[in-house]
Design a protein around this motif. Sequence first.
Motif, PDB file in Angstrom:
ATOM      1  N   THR A 110       0.837  -1.192   0.000  1.00 44.44           N
ATOM      2  CA  THR A 110       0.000   0.000   0.000  1.00 44.44           C
ATOM      3  C   THR A 110       0.878   1.251   0.000  1.00 44.44           C
ATOM      4  OG1 THR A 110      -1.848   1.092   1.116  1.00 44.44           O
ATOM      5  CG2 THR A 110      -0.176   0.141   2.538  1.00 44.44           C
ATOM      6  N   ALA A 111       0.270   2.353  -0.311  1.00 45.48           N
ATOM      7  CA  ALA A 111       0.942   3.641  -0.144  1.00 45.48           C
ATOM      8  C   ALA A 111       0.392   4.255   1.132  1.00 45.48           C
ATOM      9  CB  ALA A 111       0.653   4.553  -1.327  1.00 45.48           C
ATOM     10  N   ALA A 112       1.214   4.974   1.863  1.00 44.15           N
ATOM     11  CA  ALA A 112       0.768   5.550   3.129  1.00 44.15           C
ATOM     12  C   ALA A 112       1.493   6.866   3.388  1.00 44.15           C
ATOM     13  CB  ALA A 112       1.032   4.580   4.276  1.00 44.15           C
ATOM     14  N   ARG A 113       0.756   7.764   4.021  1.00 44.42           N
ATOM     15  CA  ARG A 113       1.344   9.043   4.436  1.00 44.42           C
ATOM     16  C   ARG A 113       1.822   8.923   5.878  1.00 44.42           C
ATOM     17  NH1 ARG A 113       1.706  14.579   3.812  1.00 44.42           N
ATOM     18  NH2 ARG A 113       1.241  15.809   5.678  1.00 44.42           N
ATOM     19  N   ILE A 114       3.051   9.298   6.096  1.00 48.79           N
ATOM     20  CA  ILE A 114       3.578   9.408   7.455  1.00 48.79           C
ATOM     21  C   ILE A 114       3.203  10.816   7.901  1.00 48.79           C
ATOM     22  CG2 ILE A 114       5.653   9.396   8.874  1.00 48.79           C
ATOM     23  CD1 ILE A 114       6.860   7.575   6.562  1.00 48.79           C
ATOM     24  N   ASN A 115       2.281  10.905   8.834  1.00 50.39           N
ATOM     25  CA  ASN A 115       1.697  12.182   9.232  1.00 50.39           C
ATOM     26  C   ASN A 115       2.265  12.623  10.585  1.00 50.39           C
ATOM     27  OD1 ASN A 115      -0.074  14.322   8.722  1.00 50.39           O
ATOM     28  ND2 ASN A 115      -1.567  13.472  10.138  1.00 50.39           N
ATOM     29  N   ILE A 116       2.828  13.821  10.627  1.00 47.11           N
ATOM     30  CA  ILE A 116       3.439  14.362  11.837  1.00 47.11           C
ATOM     31  C   ILE A 116       2.615  15.546  12.322  1.00 47.11           C
ATOM     32  CG2 ILE A 116       5.522  15.357  12.856  1.00 47.11           C
ATOM     33  CD1 ILE A 116       6.992  14.310  10.284  1.00 47.11           C
ATOM     34  N   LYS A 117       2.312  15.539  13.622  1.00 44.43           N
ATOM     35  CA  LYS A 117       1.656  16.684  14.257  1.00 44.43           C
ATOM     36  C   LYS A 117       2.440  17.050  15.501  1.00 44.43           C
ATOM     37  CE  LYS A 117      -3.016  15.749  12.683  1.00 44.43           C
ATOM     38  NZ  LYS A 117      -4.410  15.549  13.038  1.00 44.43           N
ATOM     39  N   VAL A 118       2.708  18.345  15.650  1.00 40.00           N
ATOM     40  CA  VAL A 118       3.377  18.841  16.840  1.00 40.00           C
ATOM     41  C   VAL A 118       2.425  19.808  17.522  1.00 40.00           C
ATOM     42  CG1 VAL A 118       5.392  20.026  17.766  1.00 40.00           C
ATOM     43  CG2 VAL A 118       5.629  18.613  15.720  1.00 40.00           C
ATOM     44  N   LYS A 119       2.010  19.471  18.727  1.00 44.17           N
ATOM     45  CA  LYS A 119       1.085  20.299  19.507  1.00 44.17           C
ATOM     46  C   LYS A 119       1.893  21.100  20.523  1.00 44.17           C
ATOM     47  CE  LYS A 119      -2.822  18.627  17.923  1.00 44.17           C
ATOM     48  NZ  LYS A 119      -3.732  19.409  17.159  1.00 44.17           N
ATOM     49  N   THR A 120       1.805  22.424  20.422  1.00 48.44           N
ATOM     50  CA  THR A 120       2.523  23.302  21.343  1.00 48.44           C
ATOM     51  C   THR A 120       1.548  23.923  22.333  1.00 48.44           C
ATOM     52  OG1 THR A 120       2.288  25.185  19.862  1.00 48.44           O
ATOM     53  CG2 THR A 120       4.259  23.822  19.578  1.00 48.44           C
ATOM     54  N   LYS A 121       2.076  24.676  23.284  1.00 51.64           N
ATOM     55  CA  LYS A 121       1.227  25.332  24.279  1.00 51.64           C
ATOM     56  C   LYS A 121       0.275  26.327  23.623  1.00 51.64           C
ATOM     57  CE  LYS A 121       4.501  24.819  28.040  1.00 51.64           C
ATOM     58  NZ  LYS A 121       5.366  25.499  28.980  1.00 51.64           N
ATOM     59  N   ALA A 122       0.752  27.041  22.619  1.00 49.02           N
ATOM     60  CA  ALA A 122      -0.078  28.004  21.888  1.00 49.02           C
ATOM     61  C   ALA A 122      -0.454  27.365  20.550  1.00 49.02           C
ATOM     62  CB  ALA A 122       0.685  29.301  21.660  1.00 49.02           C
ATOM     63  N   SER A 123      -1.738  27.123  20.319  1.00 52.85           N
ATOM     64  CA  SER A 123      -2.159  26.386  19.131  1.00 52.85           C
ATOM     65  C   SER A 123      -1.725  27.054  17.828  1.00 52.85           C
ATOM     66  CB  SER A 123      -3.670  26.181  19.137  1.00 52.85           C
ATOM     67  OG  SER A 123      -4.329  27.429  19.115  1.00 52.85           O
ATOM     68  N   ARG A 124      -1.536  28.379  17.828  1.00 51.94           N
ATOM     69  CA  ARG A 124      -1.100  29.050  16.603  1.00 51.94           C
ATOM     70  C   ARG A 124       0.344  28.696  16.242  1.00 51.94           C
ATOM     71  NH1 ARG A 124       1.796  33.634  18.288  1.00 51.94           N
ATOM     72  NH2 ARG A 124       1.429  34.077  20.478  1.00 51.94           N
ATOM     73  N   CYS A 125       1.049  28.055  17.160  1.00 55.06           N
ATOM     74  CA  CYS A 125       2.439  27.664  16.917  1.00 55.06           C
ATOM     75  C   CYS A 125       2.567  26.190  16.543  1.00 55.06           C
ATOM     76  CB  CYS A 125       3.280  27.949  18.157  1.00 55.06           C
ATOM     77  SG  CYS A 125       3.198  29.655  18.715  1.00 55.06           S
ATOM     78  N   ASP A 126       1.435  25.458  16.484  1.00 53.39           N
ATOM     79  CA  ASP A 126       1.457  24.039  16.140  1.00 53.39           C
ATOM     80  C   ASP A 126       2.013  23.838  14.729  1.00 53.39           C
ATOM     81  OD1 ASP A 126       0.290  23.586  18.571  1.00 53.39           O
ATOM     82  OD2 ASP A 126      -1.665  23.015  17.772  1.00 53.39           O
ATOM     83  N   ALA A 127       2.478  22.623  14.472  1.00 49.06           N
ATOM     84  CA  ALA A 127       3.012  22.303  13.141  1.00 49.06           C
ATOM     85  C   ALA A 127       2.450  20.968  12.687  1.00 49.06           C
ATOM     86  CB  ALA A 127       4.533  22.246  13.179  1.00 49.06           C
ATOM     87  N   GLU A 128       2.359  20.827  11.382  1.00 51.12           N
ATOM     88  CA  GLU A 128       1.881  19.583  10.788  1.00 51.12           C
ATOM     89  C   GLU A 128       2.604  19.396   9.463  1.00 51.12           C
ATOM     90  OE1 GLU A 128      -2.411  17.699   9.644  1.00 51.12           O
ATOM     91  OE2 GLU A 128      -2.344  19.250  11.196  1.00 51.12           O
ATOM     92  N   ASP A 129       3.081  18.178   9.217  1.00 51.94           N
ATOM     93  CA  ASP A 129       3.774  17.880   7.971  1.00 51.94           C
ATOM     94  C   ASP A 129       3.756  16.365   7.789  1.00 51.94           C
ATOM     95  OD1 ASP A 129       5.215  18.194   5.622  1.00 51.94           O
ATOM     96  OD2 ASP A 129       6.817  19.358   6.531  1.00 51.94           O
ATOM     97  N   GLY A 130       4.411  15.908   6.787  1.00 51.40           N
ATOM     98  CA  GLY A 130       4.501  14.480   6.544  1.00 51.40           C
ATOM     99  C   GLY A 130       4.959  14.194   5.131  1.00 51.40           C
ATOM    100  N   TRP A 131       4.997  12.902   4.798  1.00 53.95           N
ATOM    101  CA  TRP A 131       5.401  12.526   3.457  1.00 53.95           C
ATOM    102  C   TRP A 131       4.834  11.151   3.131  1.00 53.95           C
ATOM    103  CZ3 TRP A 131       8.289  11.829   7.759  1.00 53.95           C
ATOM    104  CH2 TRP A 131       9.091  10.709   7.891  1.00 53.95           C
TER     105      TRP A 131
END
Length: 137
Positions: A110-131
Amino acid sequence: MKKEIFFCVLFAWVICISDASAGASGHAGHEAGSGSGSAGSCVKVRLSKFQPERLATVVPGAEISFYAVNVQDPEQIQVTVKNIPIALSTEENDSFMLVKGKVPAELQDTAARINIKVKTKASRCDAEDGWLVKISH
């Protein structure tokens, strides 16, 4: 006439003082704490150097890794592959964090996305990426 000049100068001085104090307190048309280095600001998380490369073919259980910059605590990082949470290990450096995990063994052909989420104290500073990777025997 001297009184009129005196009052004009006094009025201008009061206006200048009130503008300066408003700017110093963060009320000069900007949000309080919006200046750089203030408690209200954040440094955006950066994710990079994804391994294996995007669209690479990997085997089930293959190791994945990436760098995370400006992450305070490894517990802030969540990685999933097809909604399956990945157990992570981290190696911290002064300027970055090396994050490692493994592709779930149950995913095959199968093909799959490796999904990254970084949750910080301030939600406006959160990050999301993957490949995306291809998983096969």
